[in-house]
Design a protein around this motif. Sequence first.
Motif, short mmCIF file in Angstrom:
data_model
loop_
_atom_site.label_atom_id
_atom_site.label_comp_id
_atom_site.label_asym_id
_atom_site.label_seq_id
_atom_site.Cartn_x
_atom_site.Cartn_y
_atom_site.Cartn_z
N LEU A 255 -8.98 -2.93 0.35
CA LEU A 255 -8.30 -2.05 1.31
C LEU A 255 -9.29 -1.44 2.29
CD1 LEU A 255 -5.72 -0.22 -1.00
CD2 LEU A 255 -5.23 -1.91 0.78
N VAL A 256 -10.41 -0.95 1.80
CA VAL A 256 -11.41 -0.37 2.70
C VAL A 256 -11.99 -1.45 3.61
CG1 VAL A 256 -13.64 0.83 2.81
CG2 VAL A 256 -11.96 1.47 1.07
N GLY A 257 -12.11 -2.67 3.08
CA GLY A 257 -12.67 -3.76 3.87
C GLY A 257 -11.84 -4.12 5.08
N ILE A 258 -10.56 -3.72 5.09
CA ILE A 258 -9.71 -3.98 6.25
C ILE A 258 -10.29 -3.32 7.50
CG2 ILE A 258 -7.42 -3.54 7.23
CD1 ILE A 258 -6.30 -3.81 4.39
N ALA A 259 -11.00 -2.21 7.31
CA ALA A 259 -11.58 -1.50 8.46
C ALA A 259 -12.79 -2.22 9.04
CB ALA A 259 -11.97 -0.08 8.04
N GLY A 260 -13.37 -3.17 8.31
CA GLY A 260 -14.56 -3.86 8.78
C GLY A 260 -14.41 -4.57 10.12
N PRO A 261 -13.39 -5.42 10.29
CA PRO A 261 -13.25 -6.13 11.56
C PRO A 261 -13.12 -5.23 12.79
CG PRO A 261 -11.98 -7.24 9.87
CD PRO A 261 -12.48 -5.96 9.27
N ASN B 184 -0.94 -16.31 7.18
CA ASN B 184 -2.18 -16.55 6.43
C ASN B 184 -1.92 -16.64 4.92
OD1 ASN B 184 -5.16 -16.24 7.76
ND2 ASN B 184 -3.62 -15.25 9.05
N LEU B 185 -0.63 -16.68 4.55
CA LEU B 185 -0.30 -16.62 3.13
C LEU B 185 -0.69 -17.85 2.33
CD1 LEU B 185 3.16 -14.80 3.17
CD2 LEU B 185 1.07 -14.04 2.02
N ASP B 186 -1.08 -18.93 3.01
CA ASP B 186 -1.53 -20.12 2.28
C ASP B 186 -2.69 -19.79 1.36
OD1 ASP B 186 -4.16 -20.87 3.96
OD2 ASP B 186 -2.59 -20.27 5.34
N ASP B 187 -3.54 -18.85 1.78
CA ASP B 187 -4.70 -18.47 0.97
C ASP B 187 -4.27 -17.91 -0.38
OD1 ASP B 187 -7.70 -17.75 0.81
OD2 ASP B 187 -6.74 -15.81 0.48
N ALA B 188 -3.33 -16.95 -0.36
CA ALA B 188 -2.87 -16.36 -1.61
C ALA B 188 -2.10 -17.37 -2.46
CB ALA B 188 -1.98 -15.14 -1.31
N ILE B 189 -1.36 -18.26 -1.81
CA ILE B 189 -0.60 -19.27 -2.55
C ILE B 189 -1.54 -20.18 -3.33
CG2 ILE B 189 0.88 -21.30 -2.30
CD1 ILE B 189 2.26 -19.85 0.01
N LEU B 190 -2.62 -20.61 -2.69
CA LEU B 190 -3.55 -21.54 -3.32
C LEU B 190 -4.40 -20.88 -4.40
CD1 LEU B 190 -4.68 -23.49 -0.14
CD2 LEU B 190 -3.51 -24.48 -2.11
N THR B 191 -4.83 -19.65 -4.17
CA THR B 191 -5.75 -19.01 -5.11
C THR B 191 -5.05 -18.22 -6.20
OG1 THR B 191 -5.95 -17.07 -3.64
CG2 THR B 191 -7.56 -18.84 -3.36
N ALA C 204 -7.70 -8.45 15.47
CA ALA C 204 -7.14 -9.69 14.94
C ALA C 204 -7.69 -10.02 13.56
CB ALA C 204 -7.41 -10.85 15.91
N GLY C 205 -8.96 -9.67 13.33
CA GLY C 205 -9.57 -9.95 12.04
C GLY C 205 -8.93 -9.19 10.89
N MET C 206 -8.16 -8.15 11.21
CA MET C 206 -7.48 -7.41 10.16
C MET C 206 -6.39 -8.22 9.49
SD MET C 206 -7.06 -3.69 12.00
CE MET C 206 -6.14 -3.06 10.60
N ALA C 207 -5.84 -9.21 10.20
CA ALA C 207 -4.72 -9.97 9.64
C ALA C 207 -5.11 -10.65 8.33
CB ALA C 207 -4.23 -11.01 10.66
N GLN C 208 -6.22 -11.36 8.34
CA GLN C 208 -6.64 -12.05 7.13
C GLN C 208 -7.09 -11.06 6.06
OE1 GLN C 208 -10.18 -14.72 7.13
NE2 GLN C 208 -8.70 -16.30 6.56
N ALA C 209 -7.74 -9.96 6.49
CA ALA C 209 -8.17 -8.95 5.52
C ALA C 209 -6.97 -8.32 4.82
CB ALA C 209 -9.01 -7.89 6.22
N ILE C 210 -5.92 -8.01 5.58
CA ILE C 210 -4.72 -7.42 4.98
C ILE C 210 -4.04 -8.43 4.05
CG2 ILE C 210 -2.39 -6.56 5.47
CD1 ILE C 210 -3.54 -5.37 8.05
N GLU C 211 -3.97 -9.69 4.48
CA GLU C 211 -3.34 -10.72 3.64
C GLU C 211 -4.07 -10.87 2.32
OE1 GLU C 211 -2.99 -14.34 1.60
OE2 GLU C 211 -4.74 -13.93 2.88
N ARG C 212 -5.39 -10.83 2.35
CA ARG C 212 -6.15 -11.01 1.12
C ARG C 212 -5.98 -9.83 0.17
NH1 ARG C 212 -11.85 -14.03 2.79
NH2 ARG C 212 -10.85 -16.01 3.39
#
Length: 468
Positions: A95-101, A265-272, A389-397
């Motif tokens: 959650l905190v990492g979302i602020a990184g991008p 970006n949900l393919d990442d969560a589906i696969l892992t 834009a980088g927040m999208a993948q961070a939020i999805e993860r």
Amino acid sequence: MGLRRSQSADGGIGTGGTGRRTGTAPAAADAPKRPGTLAQLRHPPGGHDARRMLAALFLDRVGNGVWASSLVLYFTVVEHLSARQIGALLGVAGLVGIAGPPIAGALAERRPVRSILVACHLMRVLTLCAVPLCHGFVPLLAATTATTLCDRGSKTMEIVFAGQAAGEQRATYRALSRVVMNAAYALGAGLAAIAVAVGTSRVYEVVVVANGLSYLAVAAMVLRTSRRAPMRASEASPKTATARGRNPWRDAGYLRFVLLDIFLNLDDAILTVGIPLWAVTRTDAPHAVIPAVMVINTLMCVFLQMPVSARVVGARPAARAACWYGVALLAGCALIAGSGHTGAAVATVTLLLAAAVVTGAELVRSLVSWELAVSLAPADAQASYLGVAGMAQAIERSAGPVALTSGVLAAGPIGWLGLGTVVTGLGVVQRRASLRRLDRLDRLDRLDRRATGESTAPAGSGAPAAVA
């Protein structure tokens, strides 16, 4: 919103340009033959700087692969944390990492990308090497959170670098980087497997420290790239750009793209997470299917990313491909849903086929998200927009695994079909919204050209234009 595209001699922004191509791709008969992947790795778009950055990416992702594959066991075997504590630790760090991008993107408007990347890598040296010195939940939470924050910020800076160095050929660079990163992740996971086979606390500590020290070499590689001055918005288009147009948080159209991109970006969560948990809890497939899914994903990303990238060139083809992502994900979800009421052999084959289909969606998504994130942003505020834009993948993860485990898997086959249907619909919305925004930016560009007395290229001519 006052968005404008500033022009430069090389059709992009900064020294390398991040030009956007709105026309159609050249006919196959007229297009030059694409060199092989190895040849493009030796001579990537962006020249020496791109080659050095790809080498840095490889070493960086080897370290990421080692850390991702061994961190849970480290926290369990060495630090004796409970499963609930580990889940909370990783959840808070994510959650905190979302602020990184967005933080990195805002800094890149004022500081060179190279400097920010080096700072991120040096911070990871400190935070990872501090992990063996941290004992207890709170110190480990602080170290892991700082590592995640720097990791997410560095990934956004890699996107900005690609735009500056590769310019119009950023899609090719993106495909090359994914080939490199997937090969590196596989190597990192293999190295972690050796440590797991030994399984002692001392070995785990050595792995963590060695991983942290490896980022010194990554920082040194990044330092060998050329120093590019940041492109401040006030320098890009002082007459036409407005403060409102340069602020991604006040740009509703771009925020809509980012919001939709979370679901795309949900393919990442589906696969892992999704397929492994479904295989174990709802099918008769052997547990060996789980590593096989990862192997299929890695091999497809390494060998098929470049051919797929040749078919998604430019902003408009990327926008149209968002629909195909949804269709492929729906097909993969349908296969997963159908694997729950079959025998072990059929379930195994079905899940492996689903992994291949979802990976195909991932290959498309990686190019669509990359291209649209750049192309839909105004040229005079690339870094800050890409940070958002980088927040999208961070939020999805962070949220994706929770959504799958608490919603989709709990609902069973209907949950999978519902997920695929929703994502397919959102892909259609993303396509339409992106094409409308591109049309609007084209109109603004023509108005700017007329106002400055420049000639306007015919629509669909394929002439390069600066990123919007």
